[in-house]
Design a protein around this motif. Structure first.
Motif, mmCIF file in Angstrom:
data_model
loop_
_atom_site.group_PDB
_atom_site.id
_atom_site.type_symbol
_atom_site.label_atom_id
_atom_site.label_comp_id
_atom_site.label_asym_id
_atom_site.label_seq_id
_atom_site.Cartn_x
_atom_site.Cartn_y
_atom_site.Cartn_z
ATOM 1 N N THR A 214 0.817 -1.218 0.000
ATOM 2 C CA THR A 214 0.000 0.000 0.000
ATOM 3 C C THR A 214 0.851 1.269 0.000
ATOM 4 N N GLY B 261 -3.531 4.876 6.064
ATOM 5 C CA GLY B 261 -2.340 5.708 6.208
ATOM 6 C C GLY B 261 -2.080 6.193 7.625
ATOM 7 N N GLU C 74 -0.521 -6.469 3.871
ATOM 8 C CA GLU C 74 -0.814 -6.978 2.523
ATOM 9 C C GLU C 74 0.272 -7.971 2.099
ATOM 10 N N ASN D 111 2.892 10.500 2.471
ATOM 11 C CA ASN D 111 2.321 9.223 2.027
ATOM 12 C C ASN D 111 0.976 8.961 2.685
ATOM 13 N N LYS E 149 -6.496 9.225 -1.881
ATOM 14 C CA LYS E 149 -6.778 8.182 -2.875
ATOM 15 C C LYS E 149 -8.138 7.519 -2.597
ATOM 16 N N TYR F 247 -8.082 14.242 8.823
ATOM 17 C CA TYR F 247 -7.012 14.740 7.962
ATOM 18 C C TYR F 247 -7.437 14.910 6.507
ATOM 19 N N ARG G 162 -7.684 -1.615 1.869
ATOM 20 C CA ARG G 162 -6.318 -1.091 1.877
ATOM 21 C C ARG G 162 -6.060 -0.277 3.150
ATOM 22 N N CYS G 163 -4.887 0.329 3.202
ATOM 23 C CA CYS G 163 -4.495 1.062 4.411
ATOM 24 C C CYS G 163 -4.942 2.513 4.341
ATOM 25 N N ALA H 259 -1.556 10.943 0.996
ATOM 26 C CA ALA H 259 -1.819 10.410 -0.350
ATOM 27 C C ALA H 259 -2.823 9.257 -0.267
ATOM 28 N N MET H 260 -2.700 8.451 0.802
ATOM 29 C CA MET H 260 -3.630 7.331 0.971
ATOM 30 C C MET H 260 -5.043 7.832 1.276
ATOM 31 N N ASN I 234 5.595 9.628 7.927
ATOM 32 C CA ASN I 234 5.661 10.090 6.537
ATOM 33 C C ASN I 234 4.286 10.639 6.177
ATOM 34 N N GLU I 235 4.077 11.891 6.567
ATOM 35 C CA GLU I 235 2.748 12.474 6.421
ATOM 36 C C GLU I 235 2.311 12.551 4.962
ATOM 37 N N VAL J 121 1.521 4.489 -3.459
ATOM 38 C CA VAL J 121 1.503 5.953 -3.480
ATOM 39 C C VAL J 121 2.910 6.558 -3.523
ATOM 40 N N ILE K 250 1.403 5.807 9.687
ATOM 41 C CA ILE K 250 2.612 6.563 9.349
ATOM 42 C C ILE K 250 2.365 8.070 9.344
ATOM 43 N N PRO L 225 -9.148 17.324 5.029
ATOM 44 C CA PRO L 225 -8.865 18.645 4.446
ATOM 45 C C PRO L 225 -7.400 18.766 4.003
ATOM 46 N N LYS L 226 -6.496 18.268 4.836
ATOM 47 C CA LYS L 226 -5.078 18.335 4.507
ATOM 48 C C LYS L 226 -4.780 17.467 3.282
#
Ligand code: FES
Lengths: 323, 294
Positions: free
Chosen positions: A159, B196, A213, B206, B213, B240, B193-194, B209-210, B203-204, A163, B199, B242-243
Motif C-alpha cells: 500500500t 495511512g 498486505e 504518504n 486516494k 485529515y 487497503r491502508c 496520499a492514501m 511520513n505524512e 503511493v 505513518i 482537508p489536509k
C-alpha cells in the motif's frame, strides 16, 4: 468445468494503446490452476496473450499477477478456489510496476530496490582463520527469508509503494533482514550497524504502514512485514533511534506504561521530538479543527484500574531488553 | 446477550463520539456490556514492534479478565480486534508460549486459560446476533444512501489469525451490514487497503496520499459517505481529509461514519446523539438526503 477468465489487457504496439478487458469462456479440468487456464487461452484461443511463466510449480517466481484483485502466483492458485458464483475469475497484471504488455510487468523497480540493500554478506573486521561459522539455529531462522523467490507479489500489493515508489518496499527490506540477521554479516558480534543506519533513512523501514498486505499475498510465507518489524527492533536495540518511527514506538511503550492507554496528545509530540517546532506547528491546524468540533482527546488521561500492576508487568518485560 | 466490553483508547480519546454511539446502539439491540476498567491498550501493533512479548502479555491480561467475568470480549475497533486476534493466535497455538506469558501474569494473580474469542461488534451482529434480527429494529432504513465500506487493515489481514477460513462471511461483513441498513453498497478496490494512519507522524505525505486516494475514489463513484468499523481509519480519513485534499489539489468532501453511527441513524437515533456534529467532514448532505436537517 466451465470457466470465464476476464483478463485486463494492454498492447503497447496498438495504434492507440489502451487498457481493455477481454473475456474467455471455456472448459478446464477441475484440478486446473489459473496458469493452466491462461496457457490454454494462449495456445487455443488467442496467441497474442502475453504472460511470464516457467516452472509451473511455484519455484521460479515468474507468474505473479493479480487474481480477483490480489497478487498471487497463477501456478499456485487452483482455478476452482477463486471462481465466483458465475465461475468467473478476474486476472490482471501485478500492481505498482508498470505494465509492458498484458500480464507482463517491468521488474526494473523491483531489482533496483533489491540492489539498493546490497544483497551480499559484508563481514567487517579481520577474516577468520578457517571459514565464517554460523549456528544451525541462525541458519534455520534465515531459511524462512531465503525461501523468497522474488516473484514481486508483495511489491505488487504494497500500500505504500502504490503511493510512493521511492519506498524500499517489502521484498528489499525482507532481503535486508536476511543479512542483518545473519551472524556472519557486520561486526564480530554479527551486528550490521552500517546497514541498519542506511535502513532507518526516509523511504526505509519506518515508512511501512504495517498493513499486512505483503504477509497475506506472499506465496512462500516470508512475512515481509514481520521482518520489517524485526528490523525496527534491531535498530532500536542498536541505539539507532533518532527517527520519528523509533521515537513513536518508544513513546508508545512509555505512555501505555504510564496510564495504560494511548495518550493521543502526547504521542505525536514525543514522536517528532519536543524541540522540532516546525513539525509541531504543522499539527496546529488539525488540532484547532478538532478542538472546534469537540473532537479533542482528554488532556489528562485517567489511569486504568490498578495501573500499578500494569506498570510492574511492563517494567519487568522491558528491562531485560535494555541490558 | 452479554459481552465484556473493550472499547479501546481511541473511542474515548481522538474519536470521543464513537464510545457513546456504540453503547447506545447496543442498548437498543439488547446487548449487555460489562466494562473491564483494569484492561489496558492492546499495543496497537506499535508497541509490538518494540516488544512483541510485552504486547502479547498485555492482551493476555485483558483476556484473563474477561475469562474471570465468564464473558467473551467485544471490540469496536478494527485495530484492537486484529491485534488481539494476532496475540491470541500466537498463544493458542503454542502452549509453551502461553505458559511463559502466564508466568508473568501470575504476579497480579491472573491466568489466561486460552478460551478468549474476541469479536468486533460487526462480527457479533452477523455471527451472534443475526442480521435478520437487526433488520427488525430498523425504523429508518437508509434507502437511497450510497455507502462505501472501509474495513481497516487489521480486521481483514492476516486472514490466518482472524479465522477467516472458519468465517468466510467476515470478508463481506461490512457490505452485508450496509445492505441490512437499507443503503446501497459502493464497492471499490481500496476498501481493504491502508488508511495511512500508522505513518501519519512518520511520513505524512504518504499518509495523506492514501487518504486522498480512497476518499476521492469513492467520491467519484458517487458515494454519500464512507463507513468504517475502525476509529483509527476515522481519525485519518475524517480528521485529515482537508489536509489530504489540499495535497491532492482537489476538493473531496467525503463524510466518514463510524459503523455504529450508521446503525444508529437507521434505528432512528438523532444525528446529534450519535455525535455526527463532531466530525471534521460535514455530514450535512447525507442528513439532507435522509430528511434529517430542518
Ligand atoms: S511459473 Fe514458476 S512460479 Fe509460477
Amino acid at each position: 468445468m466451465d470457466v470465464t477468465i476476464k483478463v485486463r489487457r494492454f498492447d503497447p504496439d496498438a495504434d492507440a494503446p489502451e487498457t481493455y478487458w477481454q473475456e474467455f469462456n471455456f472448459e478446464i479440468e477441475d484440478t486446473a490452476t489459473v496458469l493452466d487456464a491462461l496457457i490454454k487461452i494462449r495456445e487455443d484461443m488467442d496467441g497474442t496473450l502475453s504472460m511470464r511463466c516457467s516452472c509451473r510449480s511455484s519455484i521460479c517466481g515468474s507468474c505473479a499477477m493479480r487474481i480477483n484483485g490480489h497478487a498471487c502466483l497463477a501456478c499456485k492458485t487452483q482455478a476452482r478456489s477463486v471462481m465466483d458464483k458465475e465461475n468467473t475469475i478476474i486476472v490482471e497484471p501485478a500492481g505498482v510496476m508498470p505494465v509492458i504488455k498484458d500480464l507482463v510487468v517491468d521488474f526494473d523497480l523491483f531489482w533496483k530496490k533489491i540492489e539498493e540493500v546490497e544483497p551480499y554478506l559484508q563481514p567487517e573486521g579481520p577474516e577468520p582463520e578457517a571459514e565464517y561459522a554460523a549456528s544451525n539455529e541462525s541458519m534455520l531462522h534465515l531459511s524462512g527469508v531465503t525461501a523468497c523467490i522474488m516473484c514481486g507479489a508483495c511489491v505488487s500489493d504494497c500500500t505504500v509503494m502504490e503511493v510512493d515508489p521511492t519506498f524500499l518496499g517489502p521484498a528489499a527490506l525482507a532481503k535486508a533482514y536476511r543479512f542483518t540477521a545473519d551472524p556472519r554479516d557486520g561486526d564480530a558480534d554479527g551486528n550490521s550497524i552500517d546497514r541498519l543506519k542506511q535502513l532507518v533513512k526516509p523511504s526505509g523501514m519506518w515508512d511501512c504502514t504495517r498493513c499486512a498486505e505483503c504477509v497475506q499475498v506472499c506465496p512462500k510465507g516470508i512475512a515481509p512485514m514481520d521482518r520489517i518489524m524485526a528490523l525496527r527492533d534491531q535498530a532500536i536495540e542498536a541505539g539507532i533511534d533518532n527517527s520519528n518511527g523509533a521515537r513513536h514506538a518508544e513513546a508508545f511503550v512509555e505512555l501505555v506504561g504510564h496510564s495504560g492507554q494511548i495518550d493521543e496528545l502526547r504521542l505525536p509530540v514525543k514522536t517528532v521530538g519536543i524541540t522540532n517546532i516546525p513539525a509541531l506547528m504543522s499539527f496546529l491546524p488539525v488540532g484547532i479543527r478538532a478542538l472546534t468540533h469537540g473532537k479533542m482527546p482528554p488532556i489528562f488521561h485517567k489511569n486504568i484500574e490498578n495501573v500499578r500492576n500494569l506498570r510492574r508487568l511492563i517494567k519487568k518485560l522491558e528491562e531485560p531488553k535494555q541490558e | 446477550m452479554k459481552y465484556a466490553f473493550f472499547p479501546g483508547c481511541v473511542s474515548r480519546g481522538g474519536c470521543p463520539e464513537l464510545y457513546p454511539a456504540a453503547k447506545m446502539i447496543c442498548q437498543r439491540l439488547g446487548i449487555e456490556l460489562e466494562e473491564m476498567p483494569g484492561a489496558s491498550c492492546t499495543g496497537a501493533g506499535v508497541l509490538q514492534e518494540k516488544n512483541e512479548l510485552l504486547g502479547d502479555a498485555l492482551n493476555a491480561r485483558t483476556f484473563a479478565m474477561a475469562e474471570k467475568l465468564g464473558l467473551q470480549i467485544m471490540t469496536i475497533c478494527s485495530t484492537c480486534q486484529g491485534v488481539m486476534n494476532q496475540a491470541n493466535y500466537r498463544m493458542q497455538k503454542d502452549p509453551e508460549y502461553l505458559a511463559l506469558i502466564n508466568s508473568h501474569l501470575a504476579d497480579e494473580g491472573l491466568e489466561y486459560k486460552g478460551t478468549a474469542e474476541p469479536k468486533h461488534l460487526l462480527w457479533i451482529l452477523i455471527e451472534d446476533y443475526g442480521l435478520d434480527k437487526l433488520k427488525e429494529i430498523i425504523t429508518r432504513p437508509l434507502h437511497g444512501v450510497r455507502l462505501a465500506p472501509f474495513y481497516g487493515c487489521y480486521i481483514v489481514r492476516p486472514t490466518e489469525a482472524l479465522d477467516i477460513e472458519q468465517h468466510p462471511e467476515r470478508q463481506t461483513s461490512l457490505e452485508q451490514l450496509i445492505e441490512t441498513l437499507g443503503a446501497t453498497v459502493i464497492d471499490f478496490a481500496g476498501k481493504t487497503r491502508c488508511c495511512g494512519f500508522p505513518i501519519l507522524t512518520i511520513n505524512e505525505k504518504n499518509s495523506m496520499a492514501m487518504v486522498a486516494k480512497h476518499t476521492s475514489e469513492v467520491k467519484d463513484l458517487g458515494a454519500d459517505a464512507m463507513i468504517t468499523p475502525c476509529p483509527l481509519c476515522h481519525l485519518n480519513l475524517d480528521g485529515y481529509q482537508p489536509k489530504a485534499a489540499a495535497q491532492a489539489q482537489r476538493p473531496i468532501g467525503m463524510p466518514i461514519l463510524h459503523m455504529p453511527q450508521a446503525i444508529g441513524l437507521a434505528m432512528g437515533i438523532s444525528p446529534k446523539e450519535l455525535g455526527l456534529q463532531r466530525h471534521i467532514m460535514s455530514v450535512k448532505p447525507l442528513l439532507m438526503k435522509l430528511d434529517l436537517v430542518g
